[in-house]
Write a protein that holds these residues in place. Structure first.
Motif, mmCIF file in Angstrom:
data_model
loop_
_atom_site.group_PDB
_atom_site.id
_atom_site.type_symbol
_atom_site.label_atom_id
_atom_site.label_comp_id
_atom_site.label_asym_id
_atom_site.label_seq_id
_atom_site.Cartn_x
_atom_site.Cartn_y
_atom_site.Cartn_z
ATOM 1 N N ALA A 26 0.664 -1.150 0.039
ATOM 2 C CA ALA A 26 0.081 -0.118 0.000
ATOM 3 C C ALA A 26 0.964 1.117 -0.016
ATOM 4 O O ALA A 26 0.642 2.294 -0.727
ATOM 5 N N GLN A 27 2.019 1.219 0.697
ATOM 6 C CA GLN A 27 2.926 2.327 0.656
ATOM 7 C C GLN A 27 3.354 2.593 -0.755
ATOM 8 O O GLN A 27 3.484 3.532 -1.385
ATOM 9 N N VAL A 28 3.924 1.529 -1.350
ATOM 10 C CA VAL A 28 4.454 1.729 -2.621
ATOM 11 C C VAL A 28 3.421 2.115 -3.672
ATOM 12 O O VAL A 28 3.724 3.168 -4.169
ATOM 13 N N VAL A 36 6.217 10.432 -5.402
ATOM 14 C CA VAL A 36 7.093 11.259 -4.410
ATOM 15 C C VAL A 36 8.007 9.777 -4.169
ATOM 16 O O VAL A 36 7.547 8.650 -4.144
ATOM 17 N N MET A 37 9.049 10.383 -3.516
ATOM 18 C CA MET A 37 10.072 9.534 -3.010
ATOM 19 C C MET A 37 9.695 8.555 -1.629
ATOM 20 O O MET A 37 9.016 9.203 -0.854
ATOM 21 N N THR A 89 14.686 2.885 -0.445
ATOM 22 C CA THR A 89 14.155 2.337 -1.836
ATOM 23 C C THR A 89 12.625 1.853 -1.482
ATOM 24 O O THR A 89 12.540 1.435 -0.432
ATOM 25 N N ARG A 90 11.994 1.614 -2.497
ATOM 26 C CA ARG A 90 10.562 1.186 -2.595
ATOM 27 C C ARG A 90 10.708 -0.474 -1.982
ATOM 28 O O ARG A 90 9.924 -0.807 -1.226
ATOM 29 N N ASP A 91 11.777 -1.049 -2.477
ATOM 30 C CA ASP A 91 11.729 -2.407 -1.965
ATOM 31 C C ASP A 91 12.099 -2.562 -0.473
ATOM 32 O O ASP A 91 11.696 -3.820 0.173
ATOM 33 N N PRO A 120 -7.767 4.933 6.038
ATOM 34 C CA PRO A 120 -7.693 5.426 4.604
ATOM 35 C C PRO A 120 -6.472 6.265 4.518
ATOM 36 O O PRO A 120 -6.243 6.994 5.374
ATOM 37 N N LEU A 121 -5.712 5.804 3.516
ATOM 38 C CA LEU A 121 -4.327 6.499 3.456
ATOM 39 C C LEU A 121 -4.484 8.008 2.732
ATOM 40 O O LEU A 121 -5.641 8.224 2.042
ATOM 41 N N PRO A 122 -3.735 9.015 3.299
ATOM 42 C CA PRO A 122 -4.150 10.312 3.273
ATOM 43 C C PRO A 122 -3.905 10.761 1.691
ATOM 44 O O PRO A 122 -3.204 10.167 1.166
#
Length: 128
Positions: A26-28, A36-37, A89-91, A120-122
């Protein structure tokens, strides 16, 4: 500069904890959606945590929650200390121990404050 009211500071903290508590996938997806990074998750927490310190001073956060927030801050700061880019990193969101620890603590804080960690994610607006 005027200090934002407690409800704003609380909302900012909840949104940053929601991002930290979310599953890595979900974060990725959220990072990709807004372009965004990975470090944005930590930067949002840092900003919210600094503002939330006023909530601590006002007695609006318990000692246990405050301790967990401080521990999250230490973990995220420690991930930057050695100049290693790997945690950002996303990984790494699904493999790094620091992210796993921050996620677990964020979930605990959300459960303590809201009774549930899944929120819910912002939605954000990115100004480029």
């Amino acid at each position: 500069m005027e200090t934002p009211d407690p409800s704003f500071r609380r909302r900012l903290l909840i949104e940053s904890l929601t991002m930290l508590a979310a599953d890595a996938q979900a974060q990725v997806a959220w990072l990709n959606k807004y372009g965004v990074m990975t470090d944005e998750i930590a930067l949002d927490f840092d900003h919210a945590f600094r503002m939330a310190e006023a909530l601590v001073a006002e007695g609006q956060l318990t000692g246990e929650v405050t301790a967990d927030l401080r521990e999250i801050d230490v973990i995220l700061s420690g991930m930057s200390d050695d100049g290693n880019a790997e945690p950002w990193t996303r990984d790494a969101l699904s493999t790094d121990d620091g992210w796993a620890q921050a996620r677990r603590l964020a979930r605990r804080v959300l459960v303590a404050g809201l009774g549930e960690w899944q929120q819910p994610l912002p939605k954000i607006t990115v100004v480029r």
